[in-house]
Structure formats: structure tokens, C-alpha cells
Design a protein around this motif. Structure first.
Motif, PDB file in Angstrom:
ATOM      1  N   ALA A   1       0.740  -1.127   0.089  1.00 40.91           N
ATOM      2  CA  ALA A   1      -0.119   0.114   0.129  1.00 40.91           C
ATOM      3  C   ALA A   1       0.834   1.251  -0.091  1.00 40.91           C
ATOM      4  O   ALA A   1       2.199   1.263   0.527  1.00 40.91           O
ATOM      5  CB  ALA A   1      -0.926  -0.009   1.171  1.00 40.91           C
ATOM      6  N   ALA A   2       0.349   2.335  -0.543  1.00 44.50           N
ATOM      7  CA  ALA A   2       1.063   3.497  -0.436  1.00 44.50           C
ATOM      8  C   ALA A   2       0.026   4.664  -0.542  1.00 44.50           C
ATOM      9  O   ALA A   2      -1.034   4.602  -1.346  1.00 44.50           O
ATOM     10  CB  ALA A   2       2.158   3.594  -1.561  1.00 44.50           C
ATOM     11  N   TYR A   3       0.384   5.820   0.116  1.00 42.24           N
ATOM     12  CA  TYR A   3      -0.354   7.132   0.008  1.00 42.24           C
ATOM     13  C   TYR A   3       0.651   8.340  -0.668  1.00 42.24           C
ATOM     14  O   TYR A   3       1.609   8.514  -0.016  1.00 42.24           O
ATOM     15  CB  TYR A   3      -0.830   7.472   1.422  1.00 42.24           C
ATOM     16  CG  TYR A   3      -1.529   8.831   1.497  1.00 42.24           C
ATOM     17  CD1 TYR A   3      -3.148   8.937   0.906  1.00 42.24           C
ATOM     18  CD2 TYR A   3      -1.157   9.776   2.087  1.00 42.24           C
ATOM     19  CE1 TYR A   3      -3.659   9.973   0.777  1.00 42.24           C
ATOM     20  CE2 TYR A   3      -1.975  11.284   1.961  1.00 42.24           C
ATOM     21  CZ  TYR A   3      -3.200  11.151   1.698  1.00 42.24           C
ATOM     22  OH  TYR A   3      -3.684  12.403   1.658  1.00 42.24           O
ATOM     23  N   VAL A   4      -0.194   8.899  -1.546  1.00 39.81           N
ATOM     24  CA  VAL A   4       0.846   9.878  -1.960  1.00 39.81           C
ATOM     25  C   VAL A   4      -0.224  11.234  -2.278  1.00 39.81           C
ATOM     26  O   VAL A   4      -1.401  10.920  -2.935  1.00 39.81           O
ATOM     27  CB  VAL A   4       1.363   9.639  -3.526  1.00 39.81           C
ATOM     28  CG1 VAL A   4       2.041  10.973  -3.952  1.00 39.81           C
ATOM     29  CG2 VAL A   4       2.405   8.383  -3.463  1.00 39.81           C
ATOM     30  N   LYS A   5      -0.007  12.243  -1.724  1.00 39.02           N
ATOM     31  CA  LYS A   5      -0.874  13.642  -1.811  1.00 39.02           C
ATOM     32  C   LYS A   5       0.096  14.542  -2.478  1.00 39.02           C
ATOM     33  O   LYS A   5       1.273  14.838  -2.475  1.00 39.02           O
ATOM     34  CB  LYS A   5      -1.440  13.794  -0.430  1.00 39.02           C
ATOM     35  CG  LYS A   5      -0.502  14.513   0.386  1.00 39.02           C
ATOM     36  CD  LYS A   5      -1.244  15.097   1.746  1.00 39.02           C
ATOM     37  CE  LYS A   5      -0.069  15.641   2.570  1.00 39.02           C
ATOM     38  NZ  LYS A   5      -0.892  16.396   3.725  1.00 39.02           N
TER      39      LYS A   5
ATOM     40  N   VAL B 286      -3.582   3.760  -2.379  1.00 41.69           N
ATOM     41  CA  VAL B 286      -3.554   2.475  -3.441  1.00 41.69           C
ATOM     42  C   VAL B 286      -2.996   1.360  -2.253  1.00 41.69           C
ATOM     43  O   VAL B 286      -2.136   1.338  -1.707  1.00 41.69           O
ATOM     44  CB  VAL B 286      -2.552   2.529  -4.287  1.00 41.69           C
ATOM     45  CG1 VAL B 286      -2.496   1.159  -5.149  1.00 41.69           C
ATOM     46  CG2 VAL B 286      -2.896   3.622  -5.313  1.00 41.69           C
ATOM     47  N   ALA B 287      -3.914   0.352  -2.452  1.00 44.12           N
ATOM     48  CA  ALA B 287      -4.073  -0.915  -1.439  1.00 44.12           C
ATOM     49  C   ALA B 287      -3.948  -2.016  -2.337  1.00 44.12           C
ATOM     50  O   ALA B 287      -5.118  -2.406  -2.894  1.00 44.12           O
ATOM     51  CB  ALA B 287      -4.842  -1.048  -0.278  1.00 44.12           C
TER      52      ALA B 287
ATOM     53  N   SER C  41      -3.349  -4.984 -14.485  1.00 48.22           N
ATOM     54  CA  SER C  41      -1.779  -4.751 -14.558  1.00 48.22           C
ATOM     55  C   SER C  41      -1.271  -3.862 -13.337  1.00 48.22           C
ATOM     56  O   SER C  41      -1.828  -2.590 -13.564  1.00 48.22           O
ATOM     57  CB  SER C  41      -1.526  -4.377 -15.845  1.00 48.22           C
ATOM     58  OG  SER C  41       0.021  -4.153 -15.665  1.00 48.22           O
ATOM     59  N   PHE C  42      -0.777  -4.366 -12.200  1.00 49.14           N
ATOM     60  CA  PHE C  42      -0.474  -3.355 -11.284  1.00 49.14           C
ATOM     61  C   PHE C  42       0.890  -2.544 -11.804  1.00 49.14           C
ATOM     62  O   PHE C  42       1.923  -2.871 -10.902  1.00 49.14           O
ATOM     63  CB  PHE C  42      -0.224  -3.893  -9.635  1.00 49.14           C
ATOM     64  CG  PHE C  42      -0.449  -3.253  -8.794  1.00 49.14           C
ATOM     65  CD1 PHE C  42      -1.323  -2.638  -8.051  1.00 49.14           C
ATOM     66  CD2 PHE C  42       0.861  -2.798  -8.041  1.00 49.14           C
ATOM     67  CE1 PHE C  42      -1.229  -1.609  -7.041  1.00 49.14           C
ATOM     68  CE2 PHE C  42       0.913  -2.111  -6.979  1.00 49.14           C
ATOM     69  CZ  PHE C  42      -0.074  -1.466  -6.479  1.00 49.14           C
TER      70      PHE C  42
ATOM     71  N   ARG D 204       2.130   7.686  -8.914  1.00 50.88           N
ATOM     72  CA  ARG D 204       3.537   7.586  -7.975  1.00 50.88           C
ATOM     73  C   ARG D 204       2.964   6.849  -6.824  1.00 50.88           C
ATOM     74  O   ARG D 204       4.160   6.229  -6.185  1.00 50.88           O
ATOM     75  CB  ARG D 204       3.488   9.177  -7.092  1.00 50.88           C
ATOM     76  CG  ARG D 204       3.805  10.131  -8.254  1.00 50.88           C
ATOM     77  CD  ARG D 204       3.924  11.580  -7.650  1.00 50.88           C
ATOM     78  NE  ARG D 204       4.227  12.462  -8.836  1.00 50.88           N
ATOM     79  CZ  ARG D 204       4.212  13.935  -8.625  1.00 50.88           C
ATOM     80  NH1 ARG D 204       4.305  14.431  -7.414  1.00 50.88           N
ATOM     81  NH2 ARG D 204       4.473  14.903  -9.490  1.00 50.88           N
ATOM     82  N   ALA D 205       1.989   6.371  -6.282  1.00 55.78           N
ATOM     83  CA  ALA D 205       1.405   5.598  -5.115  1.00 55.78           C
ATOM     84  C   ALA D 205       1.757   4.079  -5.715  1.00 55.78           C
ATOM     85  O   ALA D 205       2.476   3.305  -4.932  1.00 55.78           O
ATOM     86  CB  ALA D 205       0.117   5.577  -5.148  1.00 55.78           C
ATOM     87  N   VAL D 206       1.609   3.764  -6.823  1.00 59.70           N
ATOM     88  CA  VAL D 206       1.875   2.413  -7.404  1.00 59.70           C
ATOM     89  C   VAL D 206       3.596   2.363  -7.388  1.00 59.70           C
ATOM     90  O   VAL D 206       3.802   1.072  -7.050  1.00 59.70           O
ATOM     91  CB  VAL D 206       1.021   2.248  -8.859  1.00 59.70           C
ATOM     92  CG1 VAL D 206       1.639   0.925  -9.519  1.00 59.70           C
ATOM     93  CG2 VAL D 206      -0.361   2.209  -8.731  1.00 59.70           C
ATOM     94  N   ILE D 207       4.307   3.269  -8.076  1.00 56.56           N
ATOM     95  CA  ILE D 207       5.450   3.199  -7.896  1.00 56.56           C
ATOM     96  C   ILE D 207       6.252   2.753  -6.489  1.00 56.56           C
ATOM     97  O   ILE D 207       7.001   2.149  -6.072  1.00 56.56           O
ATOM     98  CB  ILE D 207       6.111   4.084  -8.515  1.00 56.56           C
ATOM     99  CG1 ILE D 207       5.903   4.353 -10.050  1.00 56.56           C
ATOM    100  CG2 ILE D 207       7.549   4.282  -8.446  1.00 56.56           C
ATOM    101  CD1 ILE D 207       6.148   5.630 -10.848  1.00 56.56           C
ATOM    102  N   ALA D 208       5.425   3.610  -5.508  1.00 54.32           N
ATOM    103  CA  ALA D 208       5.850   3.679  -4.071  1.00 54.32           C
ATOM    104  C   ALA D 208       5.551   2.188  -3.637  1.00 54.32           C
ATOM    105  O   ALA D 208       6.148   1.801  -2.474  1.00 54.32           O
ATOM    106  CB  ALA D 208       5.138   4.835  -3.322  1.00 54.32           C
ATOM    107  N   CYS D 209       4.607   1.413  -4.170  1.00 51.86           N
ATOM    108  CA  CYS D 209       4.267   0.404  -3.549  1.00 51.86           C
ATOM    109  C   CYS D 209       5.527  -0.582  -3.733  1.00 51.86           C
ATOM    110  O   CYS D 209       5.636  -1.727  -3.162  1.00 51.86           O
ATOM    111  CB  CYS D 209       3.035  -0.266  -3.997  1.00 51.86           C
ATOM    112  SG  CYS D 209       1.469   0.405  -3.599  1.00 51.86           S
ATOM    113  N   GLY D 210       6.217  -0.443  -4.897  1.00 50.08           N
ATOM    114  CA  GLY D 210       7.272  -1.290  -5.118  1.00 50.08           C
ATOM    115  C   GLY D 210       7.291  -2.462  -5.985  1.00 50.08           C
ATOM    116  O   GLY D 210       6.007  -2.748  -6.235  1.00 50.08           O
TER     117      GLY D 210
END
Lengths: 264, 149
Positions: free
Chosen positions: A170-174, A189-190, A221-222, A258-264
Motif C-alpha cells: 500500500a502507499a499514499y501520495v498526496k 492505493v492498497a 496490471s499493477f 506515484r503511489a503504485v511506484i511507491a508500492c514497489g
């Protein structure tokens, strides 16, 4: 500020019975919204009931989920090793709310009960599919969040804790408003084993909402490039002096990437 | 409550803000009110060691707490290292925001080691200065951080 009375309740049941006797009572958690609102004379409750002595703090690992006490402050959540390990996106979200002084006072329960359309926490609640616990019942995120500044809480109902299921990622971007630090757009995004949930705050005319077409694209596709231009519509988005609905739609796409990228 | 090491017990109207209590009841006017929207940070004090905006807190909420204001940080005639650093680095122009800046910065430096310039700038999110452009404030905090470490 209008004249008002202040009392400190020592437990939740007492707080509920005190508010039942008041004409227009308000519960006080961290006060980071309520007190500025009172100063602006936008509210005039006859009684303020402080919940700080109701012992609603503490963060627990429940196995498949974590449970955060309603009076946990943003700083407590941001610095909690348990939260950082179990759902780092929540700790990260809490560390971005307001400024340090707001994080030293503001609480998760207060934020969720207020359900400000630009607050960060409602997106974590909806994005993770969390559950609100009150002294009377448990309420699913979708049932709890009923609209801008609106929740399913009864007048004498107090949030005592919130459970968040642990996602795979999960990641949160604002995109913070440069002046207020509120989310102009915030995307949580979770990714769970049974699907992706995406909750958007700061943008919806009715408050936080799930972006179902983004969820569908990420289910397929994540990847950040699944979020193509035009996927997010400006319909039902807020338009104000800070941003047009079209700009917010664009930001939703970008914050999601950005949140999807931050999820790794 | 305890304010700057002294016990303070007073009866005030329920809706008295902590900043009003400090300024008008105790006469500690070093804590400033710079806005009406809880954004500017001129009113920052320490409540049990943590920085808070005293304009967004009822005095009653601080019942029994330990409060430190800008008047309570110097050691007699010796300025606190943060105050000294603001003095030496010209970290103020009109000075109105300075009490809040200093109190906010002390918590920032006390709680965090090896602060980068970016950390300091982000740490000042809750403080607004309309004179300096922040550069000398950041320099002051960097200088104080070295002395306080």
C-alpha cells in the motif's frame, strides 16, 4: 468565540451520557479542526466534552489487521514501529498531515469523525477497507463515510478505535495545498490478494471515494503505466480556487502512478 | 498548570484559549498571536515538552500540564542556544514570528539528530515568517543544532 462550557469525561459511557443532556454538545478530540472552527464562530456548541481522559489510545496488532485507538495522535501513528512494520503507508500518511504542531495534537478518531473532504485519513480507511469501532457497534468504511463532513455516527456515538486490514502492498501520495497542507488530491492505493482498492481524497464533491476504473486497470496490471490519460473523469470532482475539476482529475492519475511506484 | 517552572492556578472562563491565559492572565506576552486561523505558529509553546499552537488549545485542556514559553528558556541573562543562534545569524527582522520559530525549532532539534537543511525547512511548516524569506532562520537553526548536539 461564543461562550461555551468545557468538561472532561473520564470514560466513553460518561461522555455519551453527558452529550445526551446537552442541547448542542460537541466531542473534543485533538481540537485541530474544532477549535479553529469555534474561533471563526462557525460553530456554537453549548458544551465541549473533552475525550482525552477516556483512555482511547494504544495500537495493537490483531494478526490480519492492526487496531489504532481513536485518540492516537498523528505523531503517535507516524512514529509507531508497529504501524511502520505492519502498514507503513499509514505511518507515512500520518507523518504528512498538517504540520508538526498539528501532528502533536490531532487524532485519527477526530479526523475520521470529521470526514473533511480534503483530510488524509479517510482515504486510508476507505482504501484499506477498515472498520470503525464505536462504544456500540462496528461500522465498515463504506457505511461509515456517508458524504462530505458526514458520517454514520449517532450524536452520542464515539469512535473508540479503527481496524485496518494488512494489505500486500500500500502507499499514499498526496499533492498538498501549499498553504494549508490539506490534500488537493490524495490517493491511497492498497493491493490485497483479492484485488486492488484505490481511494481518493481532496477531490470528490461528496468527499473521499473509490476510483473503480483505476482499480480495474490496476487489477489487470499493477503498474504505473496502467493509468493512462483520460482514465480519470472530471465528473463529480470539486472545482474551487485551488484547482479545477479537470486539474484534479489529472492529479488523481499522477498521484496514483506515484503511489503504485511507491508500492514497489 | 506549571508555567516556566512556576505553579499557575487561576479560574478562567471555559472558552479561554491557552494563549489568552498565558498573555492576559499571566502577562507572558512573549507568546504572540499572528493569525486567527491557527496557521502562523507565532503562538507555539511547549506542552509537556512538545510544541503546540497555544491558540488551538483551551487553557482547561492544559490543566495540570507543564508549559514552557519563550520567557522560560533562557538561563538568567544567558540566552538559550537557539535564541543566541537567531541573534548571531540575524534570524529575524520584525521579530513577530520569532517566539514561535524558536520554540518550534527547539523541539525540532531536540527530537531529531543530524538534521539536513531540507529537514529544517520541512520542520518549519507550521511557522510563517513574512519578512526573512526563511534563509537566516534556517541558518540559525543549523547553528543552534550544532551547539545543542
Amino acid at each position: 468565540m461564543y461562550s461555551t462550557k468545557y468538561v472532561k469525561a473520564t470514560n466513553v459511557n460518561k461522555a455519551a451520557s453527558i452529550i445526551a443532556d446537552a442541547e448542542d454538545g460537541k466531542f473534543l478530540a485533538g481540537g485541530m479542526t474544532l477549535i479553529p472552527t469555534l474561533k471563526q464562530r462557525l460553530a456554537s456548541p453549548d458544551l465541549i466534552i473533552d475525550l482525552s481522559d477516556c483512555k482511547l489510545t494504544g495500537i495493537e496488532d490483531e494478526g490480519a489487521s492492526i487496531r489504532i485507538g481513536a485518540m492516537s495522535r498523528h505523531i503517535d501513528v507516524a512514529e509507531s514501529v508497529l504501524v511502520q512494520n505492519a502498514i507503513p503507508a499509514i505511518a507515512n500518511l500520518a507523518s504528512q498531515i498538517g504540520d508538526r504542531q498539528v501532528r502533536n495534537r490531532g487524532t485519527i478518531g477526530g479526523s475520521l469523525a470529521n470526514n473533511d473532504p480534503a483530510a488524509c485519513y479517510p482515504s486510508a480507511l476507505l482504501g484499506l477497507g477498515g472498520t470503525i469501532h464505536t462504544q456500540n457497534r462496528s461500522i465498515l468504511a463504506e457505511d461509515f463515510l456517508t458524504g462530505m463532513f458526514e458520517t454514520d455516527l449517532e450524536e452520542d456515538e464515539i469512535i473508540i478505535g479503527i481496524s485496518f486490514p494488512k494489505p500486500d502492498k500500500a502507499a499514499y501520495v498526496k499533492f498538498p495545498n501549499p498553504a494549508s497542507r490539506y490534500a488537493m488530491v490524495g490517493v491511497f492505493v492498497a493491493k490485497f490478494s483479492d484485488g486492488v482498492r484505490v481511494a481518493v481524497t481532496g477531490a470528490g464533491e461528496d468527499g473521499v471515494f473509490r476510483a473503480s476504473n483505476i482499480e480495474a486497470a490496476l487489477d489487470e496490471s499493477f503498474k504505473a503505466n496502467s493509468i493512462i490519460d483520460g482514465l480519470v473523469s472530471a465528473d463529480n470532482l470539486m472545482s474551487d480556487i485551488h484547482a479545477s475539476a479537470e486539474y484534479r482529475a489529472h492529479l488523481i492519475g499522477e498521484m496514483t502512478r506515484r503511489a503504485v511506484i511507491a508500492c514497489g | 498548570m506549571n508555567v516556566n517552572g512556576n505553579s499557575a492556578t487561576h479560574e478562567v472562563p471555559d472558552n479561554t484559549l491557552l494563549v489568552t491565559f498565558l498573555r492576559e492572565t499571566l502577562g507572558l506576552t512573549g507568546t504572540h498571536v499572528g493569525c486567527d486561523t491557527s496557521q502562523c505558529g507565532a503562538c507555539i509553546v511547549h506542552l509537556n515538552g512538545e510544541s503546540v499552537k497555544s491558540c488551538s488549545l483551551f487553557a482547561a485542556q492544559a490543566d495540570g500540564a507543564t508549559i514552557t514559553t519563550i520567557e522560560g528558556i533562557a538561563d538568567g541573562d544567558t540566552l538559550h542556544p537557539m535564541q543566541q543562534a537567531f541573534h548571531e545569524n540575524h534570524g529575524l527582522q520584525c521579530g513577530f514570528c520569532t517566539p514561535g520559530m524558536v520554540m518550534s525549532a527547539i523541539e525540532l532539534v531536540t527530537k531529531n539528530k543530524n538534521l539536513t537543511e531540507r529537514d529544517i525547512r520541512e520542520g518549519l511548516e507550521g511557522n510563517i515568517c513574512r519578512c526573512t524569506g526563511y534563509h537566516n532562520i534556517v541558518k540559525s537553526i543549523q547553528a543552534a543544532a550544532e551547539k545543542m548536539s
